[in-house]
Every structure is written in C-alpha cells, then in structure tokens.
Enzyme design. Structure first.
Site, mmCIF file in Angstrom:
data_model
loop_
_atom_site.group_PDB
_atom_site.id
_atom_site.type_symbol
_atom_site.label_atom_id
_atom_site.label_comp_id
_atom_site.label_asym_id
_atom_site.label_seq_id
_atom_site.Cartn_x
_atom_site.Cartn_y
_atom_site.Cartn_z
ATOM 1 N N GLY A 1 -31.306 68.018 -8.588
ATOM 2 C CA GLY A 1 -32.029 66.527 -8.197
ATOM 3 C C GLY A 1 -32.630 66.413 -8.846
ATOM 4 C CG ASP B 1 -37.690 54.285 -17.965
ATOM 5 O OD1 ASP B 1 -38.035 55.168 -17.112
ATOM 6 O OD2 ASP B 1 -37.776 54.284 -19.103
ATOM 7 N NE ARG C 1 -38.359 57.402 -11.859
ATOM 8 C CZ ARG C 1 -38.510 58.242 -13.128
ATOM 9 N NH1 ARG C 1 -38.751 58.658 -14.136
ATOM 10 N NH2 ARG C 1 -37.403 59.670 -12.773
ATOM 11 N N GLY D 1 -55.406 58.063 18.977
ATOM 12 C CA GLY D 1 -53.917 58.315 19.800
ATOM 13 C C GLY D 1 -53.146 56.842 19.863
ATOM 14 C CD GLU E 1 -35.476 54.042 -7.533
ATOM 15 O OE1 GLU E 1 -35.936 53.988 -8.458
ATOM 16 O OE2 GLU E 1 -34.786 53.568 -6.651
ATOM 17 C CB THR F 1 -40.957 64.939 -6.321
ATOM 18 O OG1 THR F 1 -41.229 65.789 -8.359
ATOM 19 C CG2 THR F 1 -39.623 65.266 -6.086
HETATM 20 N N1 CAA Z 1 -34.960 56.208 -21.275
HETATM 21 C C1 CAA Z 1 -34.638 56.338 -22.143
HETATM 22 N N2 CAA Z 1 -33.694 57.073 -22.130
HETATM 23 C C2 CAA Z 1 -34.592 58.358 -21.938
HETATM 24 C C3 CAA Z 1 -35.225 58.517 -21.186
HETATM 25 C C4 CAA Z 1 -35.579 56.509 -21.070
HETATM 26 N N3 CAA Z 1 -36.411 56.742 -19.666
HETATM 27 N N4 CAA Z 1 -35.775 59.696 -20.419
HETATM 28 C C5 CAA Z 1 -35.205 60.571 -21.909
HETATM 29 N N5 CAA Z 1 -34.381 59.513 -22.185
HETATM 30 C C6 CAA Z 1 -33.330 60.457 -23.005
HETATM 31 C C7 CAA Z 1 -33.976 61.094 -24.169
HETATM 32 O O1 CAA Z 1 -34.379 60.435 -25.327
HETATM 33 C C8 CAA Z 1 -32.864 62.453 -24.701
HETATM 34 O O2 CAA Z 1 -32.099 61.730 -25.423
HETATM 35 P P1 CAA Z 1 -31.945 61.827 -27.094
HETATM 36 O O3 CAA Z 1 -31.444 63.675 -26.250
HETATM 37 O O4 CAA Z 1 -31.122 61.537 -27.792
HETATM 38 O O5 CAA Z 1 -33.281 62.618 -27.242
HETATM 39 C C9 CAA Z 1 -31.898 62.256 -23.066
HETATM 40 O O6 CAA Z 1 -32.187 61.028 -22.127
HETATM 41 C C10 CAA Z 1 -32.441 63.507 -22.449
HETATM 42 O O7 CAA Z 1 -34.159 63.111 -22.286
HETATM 43 P P2 CAA Z 1 -35.096 64.939 -21.549
HETATM 44 O O8 CAA Z 1 -34.678 66.277 -22.608
HETATM 45 O O9 CAA Z 1 -35.887 63.775 -21.360
HETATM 46 O O10 CAA Z 1 -33.769 65.350 -20.505
HETATM 47 P P3 CAA Z 1 -34.504 65.963 -19.326
HETATM 48 O O11 CAA Z 1 -33.831 66.984 -19.134
HETATM 49 O O12 CAA Z 1 -35.884 66.612 -20.058
HETATM 50 O O13 CAA Z 1 -34.945 64.935 -17.811
HETATM 51 C C11 CAA Z 1 -36.714 64.147 -16.363
HETATM 52 C C12 CAA Z 1 -36.022 64.271 -17.830
HETATM 53 C C13 CAA Z 1 -37.305 63.238 -16.737
HETATM 54 C C14 CAA Z 1 -36.427 65.830 -15.836
HETATM 55 C C15 CAA Z 1 -34.887 63.544 -15.857
HETATM 56 O O14 CAA Z 1 -34.192 65.150 -15.234
HETATM 57 C C16 CAA Z 1 -35.437 63.078 -14.762
HETATM 58 O O15 CAA Z 1 -36.005 61.650 -14.519
HETATM 59 N N6 CAA Z 1 -35.784 63.964 -13.507
HETATM 60 C C17 CAA Z 1 -35.245 63.168 -11.643
HETATM 61 C C18 CAA Z 1 -34.536 62.279 -11.818
HETATM 62 C C19 CAA Z 1 -34.632 61.231 -10.056
HETATM 63 O O16 CAA Z 1 -35.265 60.779 -10.849
HETATM 64 N N7 CAA Z 1 -33.498 60.814 -9.576
HETATM 65 C C20 CAA Z 1 -34.050 59.502 -8.857
HETATM 66 C C21 CAA Z 1 -32.657 59.870 -8.264
HETATM 67 S S1 CAA Z 1 -31.976 58.253 -7.646
HETATM 68 C C22 CAA Z 1 -33.164 57.694 -6.189
HETATM 69 O O17 CAA Z 1 -33.873 58.190 -5.992
HETATM 70 C C23 CAA Z 1 -33.171 56.530 -5.847
HETATM 71 C C24 CAA Z 1 -32.944 56.018 -4.409
HETATM 72 O O18 CAA Z 1 -32.014 56.571 -3.261
HETATM 73 C C25 CAA Z 1 -33.452 55.321 -3.361
#
Ligand code: CAA
Length: 383
Positions: A131, A240, A243, A340, A363, A365
């Site tokens: 997640g 991005d 959100r 109420g 998208e 937490t």
């Molecule tokens: N844009 C482009 N690339 C990105 C980026 C971004 N915003 N963020 C990270 N990256 C890249 C990093 O640069 C990195 O690349 P390199 O290895 O080449 O440097 C790679 O991605 C890995 O990045 P992280 O090390 O930062 O990754 P992480 O495992 O630590 O995860 C996190 C980061 C921010 C926690 C991410 O896992 C996250 O956003 N988690 C939440 C998931 C989420 O939002 N789910 C939503 C589901 S969809 C939904 O909800 C839709 C709906 O139904 C309404």
C-alpha cells in the site's frame, strides 16, 4: 505573483459551478444512498469535453491547463464527491498516463474514446501487501515472446469494475524494489482478468473500488507504457499530479459543507437569535473560511509550478496533506454545528464527512505526504 482570477478563469469557474449544481448535485444523495455508479454524470461531462480537460487537443483532448482541470474537480466534488473521484482517476491518472508517457499510437488508440467517455480508465498500483510501500508490489510480469504474462492481484482499485483501460504496474521476475517495475495498458475485459464485487466502504458510495485478479493475463509488448523498468517513476510522477486533484476534491467537499452550514446558521434560531449571532460560532466560521482559502492557495501554488515545468512533488504533497486534513476538520465541525440534523442522513453533512475521509488516505496517506515533504526538505538542506 497574481492572486486574482482572470476574466476567462472566473467565467470558466462560474460556468462549471452552474453546470455542476444544476446537473450533478441533484443526484448526489441518490448516488450515495443507492450506491449508484453515476454514468449519467460521466456522460454529461464527456459531452461538454470535461473528461478531456488538460489533455492536449492534438491527442484528442479538450486542452486547457492544470488550473482548469483542478477547478473542474473542485466544482464536481462540491456537487458530488463520488463523481469527482471517478473523474480524477479516469482523467488525472489514466488519461494523463497515456498523454504524458504514451506513444503516438497508444494515444491515438485509447485517448479519443476515453475523452468521449466511451471507455473508462483505472489505475492499478496498490496490492494487499503493497500500500504505502508501493515499490514492494508483487504482481508478476513475465515476458514470453511478444507478450507479457501478468499473474497476481491488486486491491482498492477505483473504477476497476467499470474500466476498459487499466493502467497496471507489475514487476519483472527476480526484481525487487522500485527497479524492474513496468507500466502496462491492460484492456478489460480480457481472458484471465477477474474483477471482484465493489468493496463495501464508508463513503464515496457511487465510486466502485474493487480487487483485480490476474490469472496469466496476456498483454502485448506494445502495451508497455513508457520504457520497461520505468514503471515506478511513472507511478510516482502521475501521483504528483493526482495528489493535486485530491486536494481539489477535498476542497470541493469542504466548501459544500461550509456553504450549507453558513446558510443553516443564519436560518436556525435558538435562544431567540440566529445561531450565527453567537461569537463562538462566528469564530468557527472565520477559521473555516481561512483554512479553505489557505488550502486553495497551496493548491494553486503547486499547480503553477507544474504548469511552469518546475518540480512540484513537495508542494503537491503539502497541498494534499493540508487541504484534506482541513477538509476533514471542516466537515466534522460543520456536522457539529448542525447538531442532530448534522448526524441525520436527511441532511448532507454526514455524507460530506464520510466522503472526505478517503482523501486523507488515497493517493498516498497524509503520513506518506509528510515523508515526501521531509525527504525533499532534507535533500535541499544538504545541498
Ligand atoms: N517522480 C518521479 N520519480 C520519482 C518520484 C516522483 N515523484 N518519487 C520517487 N521517484 C523515483 C526516485 O527518484 C527513485 O529513483 P532512482 O532510484 O533512480 O533515484 C525511485 O523513484 C524510488 O524512489 P524512492 O526511493 O523515494 O522510493 P520509496 O520506495 O522510498 O517510496 C514513497 C517512496 C513516496 C513512499 C512511495 O512509495 C509512495 O508514494 N507511496 C504511497 C503510494 C500511493 O500513493 N499509493 C496510491 C495508490 S493510487 C490511488 O490511491 C488512486 C485511487 O484509487 C484514488
């Protein structure tokens, strides 16, 4: 820095509001109570070109920038939150993924029908064990000749039961973490793909949230979106922008709760005067209006960075976190002010409060938004 809307922007917002209040708002209670997917709203929006807002005209969209798209999401959410999340996922995640990362052939194949509302889009990232830690996803994509074979499952997928185009993230065998994740355009229905019944949930009852089971689903190689192995970056880049739409959605719901409450406070009399004559209540009104304005400014600051082609991840997370947290507080306070009646299902406040809760969760937490913000700040400070 300009903080005033142009005449054109103001006209667009007024027109959107009129349309949403006349056509979408009257159905919101029925959509919620009967758990109806609002096909009618989706079709009307398609007819006006609203599903293609922010998608370039040369790709089959209606053009317009982030401002128009976010203003549309806010106004739709103000009228019906379920419709707004359906459209935010369809346009903001699914159409935008094709528009930003698709080849000309992929765009021509899918976008016109999606913009016209003939095909609905979904975005499948989340899994039972992946997640917040999206990079740990386990859906397997094994290459066999000209096809990838997808095996595994997804959960909490908005629009899944209605979608014909599912943007799906899966990993190459033997890979871990963010590397080795591909992004696929999966057409539905297709052999081996099963969609669960909508998962029962607290709010957003018109939006169907399902599980997806992939039992050796064949996807042609040409349906990889972007470069193979770049899927995680695509997922994050899309989120991005996504959100910002969630911030706009929360704003719209909170604004609806606020508008209703403001009018109620002037009409309802207790102790021989309108509720709005009490200073304690006036202070609450002032606080809520200030938070709505602050959330809107954060949202449009992030959108303006996006439009200028500048990095905006941190600012999008700030806008999402702030807007959704404030919207949760505002809808809760508005319900309290109606007493109420606020708790009664005959008034819209309890629906707004139930609907807005999801915006603090999906998208990413709001705890994840804080991680994105803090990491960026620490990176900037160590330069
Ligand atoms: N844009 C482009 N690339 C990105 C980026 C971004 N915003 N963020 C990270 N990256 C890249 C990093 O640069 C990195 O690349 P390199 O290895 O080449 O440097 C790679 O991605 C890995 O990045 P992280 O090390 O930062 O990754 P992480 O495992 O630590 O995860 C996190 C980061 C921010 C926690 C991410 O896992 C996250 O956003 N988690 C939440 C998931 C989420 O939002 N789910 C939503 C589901 S969809 C939904 O909800 C839709 C709906 O139904 C309404």
């Amino acid at each position: 820095m300009l903080f005033q809307l142009s005449e054109e922007q103001d006209f667009l917002i007024q027109s959107l509001r009129k349309f949403c209040q006349q056509e979408i708002a009257p159905l919101a209670e029925k959509v919620d109570q009967e758990k109806l997917f609002p096909h009618q709203n989706f079709s009307k929006m398609a007819q006006l070109g609203l599903l293609g807002l922010s998608i370039p005209e040369e790709q089959g969209g209606s053009g317009g920038d982030s401002f128009y798209y976010l203003a549309m999401i806010e106004e739709v959410a103000r009228a019906c939150a379920s419709t707004s999340v359906i459209v935010a996922v369809h346009t903001g995640l699914a159409c935008t993924s094709l528009s930003s990362f698709g080849t000309t052939e992929q765009q021509a194949r899918y976008l016109p029908a999606m913009v016209e509302g003939e095909k609905i889009g979904a975005y499948a990232l989340t899994e039972e064990q992946a997640g917040s830690d999206a990079a740990s996803l386990q859906l397997q994509a094994r290459l066999e000749g000209d096809h990838y074979i997808l095996r595994g499952s997804k959960i909490f997928i908005t629009n899944a039961s209605q979608a014909q185009v599912i943007i799906t993230f899966a990993r190459a065998p033997g890979t871990t973490g963010a590397d080795g994740i591909h992004c696929f355009i999966v057409e539905a229905p297709t052999k081996g793909l099963e969609v669960s019944k909508p998962l029962p949930k607290m709010g957003l009852h018109g939006s169907e949230t399902c599980q997806l089971y992939f039992d050796d689903v064949k996807v042609p190689k040409e349906n990889v979106l972007g470069s193979p192995g770049e899927g995680f970056k695509i997922a994050m880049a899309l989120l991005d922008g996504g959100r910002l739409a969630i911030a706009a959605q929360a704003l719209g719901i909170a604004q609806a709760a606020f508008d209703y409450t403001l009018s109620y406070l002037q009409q309802r009399h207790q102790f021989g005067r309108p509720l709005s004559a009490n200073q304690g209540i006036q202070w609450m009104i002032a606080d809520m209006a200030t938070e709505l304005d602050a959330a809107r400014l954060l949202l449009y600051r992030a959108a303006s960075l996006k439009e200028s082609g500048l990095p905006f991840s941190k600012e999008a997370s700030m806008a999402k976190k702030y807007s959704t947290d404030q919207a949760m507080k505002i809808t809760t306070d508005c319900l309290q002010l109606l007493g109420g009646y606020g708790y009664s299902q005959e008034y819209p406040l309890e629906r707004h409060m139930r609907d807005v809760k999801a915006t603090q969760i999906y998208e990413g937490t709001n705890q994840i938004q804080r991680i994105v913000i803090a990491r960026q700040l620490l990176r900037e400070a160590s330069r």
